[in-house]
Structures are given as C-alpha cells and as structure tokens.
Scaffold this motif. Structure first.
Motif, PDB file in Angstrom:
ATOM      1  N   VAL A   1     -18.813 -15.282  40.170  1.00 56.88           N
ATOM      2  CA  VAL A   1     -19.198 -16.350  39.241  1.00 56.88           C
ATOM      3  C   VAL A   1     -17.971 -16.998  38.564  1.00 56.88           C
ATOM      4  N   PRO A   2     -17.054 -16.234  37.995  1.00 58.73           N
ATOM      5  CA  PRO A   2     -15.952 -16.902  37.269  1.00 58.73           C
ATOM      6  C   PRO A   2     -15.048 -17.749  38.170  1.00 58.73           C
ATOM      7  N   SER A   3     -14.675 -17.241  39.356  1.00 58.80           N
ATOM      8  CA  SER A   3     -13.741 -18.019  40.189  1.00 58.80           C
ATOM      9  C   SER A   3     -14.378 -19.330  40.644  1.00 58.80           C
TER      10      SER A   3
ATOM     11  N   ASP B   1     -30.114 -14.903  44.468  1.00 55.03           N
ATOM     12  CA  ASP B   1     -31.056 -15.365  43.438  1.00 55.03           C
ATOM     13  C   ASP B   1     -30.374 -16.345  42.467  1.00 55.03           C
ATOM     14  N   LYS B   2     -29.047 -16.278  42.399  1.00 59.03           N
ATOM     15  CA  LYS B   2     -28.354 -17.192  41.477  1.00 59.03           C
ATOM     16  C   LYS B   2     -28.413 -18.654  41.953  1.00 59.03           C
ATOM     17  N   ALA B   3     -28.935 -18.868  43.190  1.00 59.34           N
ATOM     18  CA  ALA B   3     -29.093 -20.240  43.701  1.00 59.34           C
ATOM     19  C   ALA B   3     -30.369 -20.894  43.173  1.00 59.34           C
TER      20      ALA B   3
ATOM     21  N   GLY C   1     -30.942 -10.367  45.666  1.00 62.96           N
ATOM     22  CA  GLY C   1     -30.630 -10.099  44.253  1.00 62.96           C
ATOM     23  C   GLY C   1     -29.366  -9.280  44.123  1.00 62.96           C
ATOM     24  N   ASN C   2     -29.193  -8.628  42.974  1.00 60.87           N
ATOM     25  CA  ASN C   2     -27.981  -7.821  42.758  1.00 60.87           C
ATOM     26  C   ASN C   2     -27.954  -6.627  43.691  1.00 60.87           C
ATOM     27  N   VAL C   3     -26.786  -6.368  44.266  1.00 60.06           N
ATOM     28  CA  VAL C   3     -26.648  -5.217  45.148  1.00 60.06           C
ATOM     29  C   VAL C   3     -26.103  -4.053  44.330  1.00 60.06           C
TER      30      VAL C   3
ATOM     31  N   GLY D   1     -17.146  -4.116  41.897  1.00 58.43           N
ATOM     32  CA  GLY D   1     -17.032  -4.914  40.679  1.00 58.43           C
ATOM     33  C   GLY D   1     -18.330  -5.059  39.905  1.00 58.43           C
ATOM     34  N   SER D   2     -19.427  -4.436  40.383  1.00 55.64           N
ATOM     35  CA  SER D   2     -20.705  -4.624  39.690  1.00 55.64           C
ATOM     36  C   SER D   2     -20.895  -3.545  38.620  1.00 55.64           C
ATOM     37  N   VAL D   3     -22.037  -3.616  37.946  1.00 56.00           N
ATOM     38  CA  VAL D   3     -22.160  -2.878  36.692  1.00 56.00           C
ATOM     39  C   VAL D   3     -22.320  -1.361  36.880  1.00 56.00           C
ATOM     40  N   ILE D   4     -22.934  -0.893  37.964  1.00 58.02           N
ATOM     41  CA  ILE D   4     -23.120   0.573  38.104  1.00 58.02           C
ATOM     42  C   ILE D   4     -21.758   1.287  38.222  1.00 58.02           C
ATOM     43  N   PRO D   5     -20.860   0.857  39.148  1.00 63.36           N
ATOM     44  CA  PRO D   5     -19.542   1.531  39.153  1.00 63.36           C
ATOM     45  C   PRO D   5     -18.788   1.370  37.835  1.00 63.36           C
ATOM     46  N   LEU D   6     -19.017   0.253  37.125  1.00 61.75           N
ATOM     47  CA  LEU D   6     -18.371   0.088  35.818  1.00 61.75           C
ATOM     48  C   LEU D   6     -18.879   1.146  34.836  1.00 61.75           C
ATOM     49  N   PHE D   7     -20.203   1.326  34.773  1.00 63.08           N
ATOM     50  CA  PHE D   7     -20.762   2.346  33.877  1.00 63.08           C
ATOM     51  C   PHE D   7     -20.202   3.724  34.238  1.00 63.08           C
ATOM     52  N   ILE D   8     -20.102   4.009  35.522  1.00 58.43           N
ATOM     53  CA  ILE D   8     -19.622   5.336  35.927  1.00 58.43           C
ATOM     54  C   ILE D   8     -18.178   5.533  35.483  1.00 58.43           C
TER      55      ILE D   8
ATOM     56  N   LYS E   1     -23.217  -2.841  22.573  1.00 58.49           N
ATOM     57  CA  LYS E   1     -23.628  -4.193  22.988  1.00 58.49           C
ATOM     58  C   LYS E   1     -22.453  -5.156  22.882  1.00 58.49           C
ATOM     59  N   ILE E   2     -22.205  -5.908  23.982  1.00 63.41           N
ATOM     60  CA  ILE E   2     -21.085  -6.857  23.959  1.00 63.41           C
ATOM     61  C   ILE E   2     -21.547  -8.322  24.019  1.00 63.41           C
ATOM     62  N   GLY E   3     -22.834  -8.550  24.266  1.00 63.62           N
ATOM     63  CA  GLY E   3     -23.350  -9.927  24.312  1.00 63.62           C
ATOM     64  C   GLY E   3     -23.291 -10.517  25.714  1.00 63.62           C
ATOM     65  N   MET E   4     -24.072 -11.563  25.915  1.00 68.14           N
ATOM     66  CA  MET E   4     -24.181 -12.209  27.240  1.00 68.14           C
ATOM     67  C   MET E   4     -22.870 -12.836  27.653  1.00 68.14           C
ATOM     68  N   ARG E   5     -22.526 -12.736  28.926  1.00 67.81           N
ATOM     69  CA  ARG E   5     -21.272 -13.337  29.408  1.00 67.81           C
ATOM     70  C   ARG E   5     -21.505 -14.778  29.825  1.00 67.81           C
ATOM     71  N   HIS E   6     -20.402 -15.499  29.902  1.00 68.31           N
ATOM     72  CA  HIS E   6     -20.481 -16.909  30.266  1.00 68.31           C
ATOM     73  C   HIS E   6     -21.101 -17.064  31.658  1.00 68.31           C
ATOM     74  N   GLY E   7     -22.037 -17.999  31.806  1.00 69.87           N
ATOM     75  CA  GLY E   7     -22.591 -18.303  33.135  1.00 69.87           C
ATOM     76  C   GLY E   7     -23.649 -17.345  33.613  1.00 69.87           C
ATOM     77  N   GLU E   8     -24.162 -16.461  32.729  1.00 71.33           N
ATOM     78  CA  GLU E   8     -25.231 -15.573  33.211  1.00 71.33           C
ATOM     79  C   GLU E   8     -26.553 -15.879  32.536  1.00 71.33           C
ATOM     80  N   LYS E   9     -27.629 -15.350  33.143  1.00 70.13           N
ATOM     81  CA  LYS E   9     -28.984 -15.634  32.675  1.00 70.13           C
ATOM     82  C   LYS E   9     -29.628 -14.350  32.159  1.00 70.13           C
TER      83      LYS E   9
END
Ligand SMILES: O=c1ccn([C@@H]2O[C@H](COP(=O)(O)OP(=O)(O)O[C@H]3O[C@H](CO)[C@H](O)[C@H](O)[C@H]3O)[C@@H](O)[C@H]2O)c(=O)[nH]1
Length: 340
Positions: free
Chosen positions: A88-90, A127-129, A167-169, A174-181, A252-260
């Motif tokens: 999304v950011p790039s 789904d982001k389309a 949808g999300n894999v 770089g996705s949220v599950i490995p980040l949480f781990i 809680k860090i709040g919604m990031r730019h460009g997400e729903k």
C-alpha cells in the motif's frame, strides 16, 4: 489425472509467496513445464536450487516489457498472473509505477497469452480493489477492468481470461501475524491499529484452490472469490498471544494511512449477479458490449437492496476459532513445534 498433467504453465511473479505455493502444487499435479517470469535473479536462483526440478524454467523479465513476457509464453496452456506492486505505501507514493506494473503489465500478460494460444489466464486481484481507497487497490481495480475488457472485446478468443480476488494472506511477509509473533518474542506489547477492525483470514493453500477452480471453470471475464471467515484484529492478537502461551498485552496505535475498517470481497452490484458455487462466488462478466445506456439512463432496482460481501458480515471467528485457524498454518506449527 487433471488437465494440468503435462501442461505448460506460466507464472508471473513466480518467486513470490503465491507463485511458490502454486509451483509446488503444479509439480505434484504433474505439470509438464512451469515458466517462472520475475525480476529478481537471486530469488530465482534460490528457488531453482531448492526445487531441483528441471520442469521449472526461469525467465528474467518484467511484465512491463512485452518482449520478456513473450519469451515466457512459448507453448503456454495456463497462465497465473501474480506479478504486482502490492504494498500500500509504495503504490501511494509512486502511483505511476503501480499503473505500469499492475495495469499495463497485466495487459501485456493477457495479450501475450492470447497471441501464444494460451487456454486460460487467471489474474490475481485483492479485496483492496473493491471500493478502493488507496493507489494499490485502484490499480488492481483497473487490472480487473483490463481483464474483463479483453473478454468483452474478444468474444471468439480461445484464451479465457478471469480474475480471482483475494483477502489478507495469513503469515505473508510483512503482515500482522509475524509482526505480533516478533513482538511477543521480544517481550513487547502487541500493537493494534483499531480493535474493531476486521479482515478476511485466508491461507496460501486457499489461493491455490481458487486459482485452479478458475483455470477449469471460468467463462471469459468471470470473477471468483473464495468464501472466507474474518476476525477483528483484537481477536487475532489475543489468539496469537494465547497460542504463544503469553498474556495478551495490547497497545492501540490507531488506523494507518490508506486502510479501511473492513475489506469487501464483493460489492453489492457484484452480489446481485453472483452465483453461489459452495466454497466460491462466481460473478459473470457484464457483457453489455459498449451499451452506454446501462451506465447513463437505465439503473437497476436490485442494486438498492442487495448487500456487499465483506469482512464485517462474513462468518466471524471468536478467539478459540481464530486460534484453531492460526494454529493450522504450517509456519505456526513449525514455530510452536520447535519451542520458543
Ligand atoms: O501493527 C499492526 C499492523 C497491522 N494491524 C492490523 O492488522 C490487519 C492486517 O494488517 P496487515 O498489514 O497484515 O494487512 P493489510 O490489510 O494492512 O495489508 C497488507 O497486505 C496488502 C496485500 O493485500 C499489502 O501488501 C499491504 O501493503 C499490507 O500492509 C489490519 O487490520 C491492520 O490494521 C495491527 O493491528 N497492528
């Protein structure tokens, strides 16, 4: 024996996580040749050594460069088009680059497959389309339109072009599950954007099923989605923490730019036309050939009453169900089996 036995399959973006999962499956299915088209020679070399299978041929190239696409399409039967700019950011910072790869590149892939007599081209979307709010989603929406326009404008073509939306894999790079781990392993709190935010939860194996379904069942211009459950990010964070055997500590860090707040796999206009195929929804091509009246004078009554298919109204998993799903992922099993 499936129709893939002995077939030649070209995979664009073949060294990515989707491509790799697909290659393993195709080799098991007895594919005759697999052509991987991608840009990164180091990733290709690594994959070549790990696979050690002479049926897989590597082509350095870029979907933006039609000549390089053509070289990977010789003798092709099936095409899985996964090459994309998907961060999304790039894409937000360089939307022209997203257009070049995701739109122009997709057109190159489709036209090349057609020129080389391919039977079926499946384009991977997201789904982001749907109702896109960021450049990545917008460029993928245009990729979908490019695929559908090909089908509409080439009614006699033997090349069937279709789209799968995803949808999300879970556990993708770089996705949220490995980040949480990694946050848990470092003893830090888990960062949650917005506790009530929902996402579809899908695995890479689901994606292979969906693409193969499209290879064999698509009519020109069809769009397929696989039905999937969803969870809130709070539920997901608690589930991952409990699986790792720690008390959930959420920040809680709040919604990031460009997400729903939630993602949509099918819009209500698509749901009106969709047929329920059990595990999948199929949305046929709107084949009104250059019929401007439907866009200008005549509306459709059902559009008002139908609903989207989104991560808020699909099956919602609770913590225990999310734990069971996450625990079934091979990466998670390797992690938990190997101890911490
Ligand atoms: O620290 C974080 C990071 C994310 N999330 C949330 O977790 C969910 C999933 O986030 P991911 O980053 O795993 O997935 P995204 O839906 O945001 O999109 C990701 O997948 C896309 C492909 O579909 C693109 O690659 C995109 O750049 C990438 O961020 C989202 O609700 C997000 O808000 C958190 O709660 N905390």
């Amino acid at each position: 024996m499936t129709q893939l036995a002995g077939a030649t399959v070209t995979i664009t973006g073949g060294t990515g996580s989707f491509g790799r999962t697909m290659v393993h499956d195709l080799l098991k299915e007895g594919a005759g040749r697999i052509h991987i088209l991608s840009r990164d020679e180091a990733k290709q070399d690594e994959m070549r050594q790990t696979l050690g299978d002479s049926r897989v041929k590597f082509f350095i190239g870029d979907v933006r460069d039609r000549h390089s696409v053509d070289s990977a399409m010789q003798g092709v039967d099936f095409v899985f088009h996964a090459a994309a700019l998907k961060q999304v950011p790039s894409c937000e910072f360089f939307p022209d680059q997203a257009v070049k790869t995701n739109v122009v590149g997709s057109q190159n892939v489709i036209e090349s497959a057609h020129a080389h007599g391919g039977r079926s081209v499946v384009c991977l979307s997201t789904d982001k389309a749907v109702y896109p709010v960021n450049a990545m989603g917008m460029s993928k929406a245009l990729m979908e339109k490019t695929a559908q326009a090909f089908a509409r404008n080439h009614p006699g073509s033997k090349t069937v072009v279709s789209v799968t939306r995803y949808g999300n894999v879970m556990y993708s790079r770089g996705s949220v599950i490995p980040l949480f781990i990694s946050q848990i392993l470092q003893g830090r709190p888990l960062t949650i954007t917005e506790p009530r935010m929902t996402r579809f939860l899908m695995s890479l194996d689901d994606s292979v099923d969906l693409v193969k379904h499209a290879f064999f069942h698509a009519e020109p211009g069809d769009l397929f989605v696989k039905k999937a459950p969803a969870s809130t990010v709070e539920t997901l964070a608690i589930a991952v923490a409990e699986l790792m055997g720690v008390e959930p500590d959420l920040r809680k860090i709040g919604m990031r730019h460009g997400e729903k707040m939630w993602e949509t796999l099918l819009s209500r206009e698509e749901m009106i036309k969709a047929t329920d195929q059990g595990d999948y929804f199929r949305v046929p091509l709107d084949a009104r050939s250059l019929d401007y009246s439907k866009f200008v004078e005549d509306g459709e009554d059902e559009t008002v009453t139908a609903g989207d298919y989104d991560s808020n109204n699909t099956e919602r998993l609770d913590v225990e169900q999310t734990k069971a799903l996450v625990a079934s992922l091979p990466e998670m099993q390797a992690l938990l089996g190997g101890g911490r």
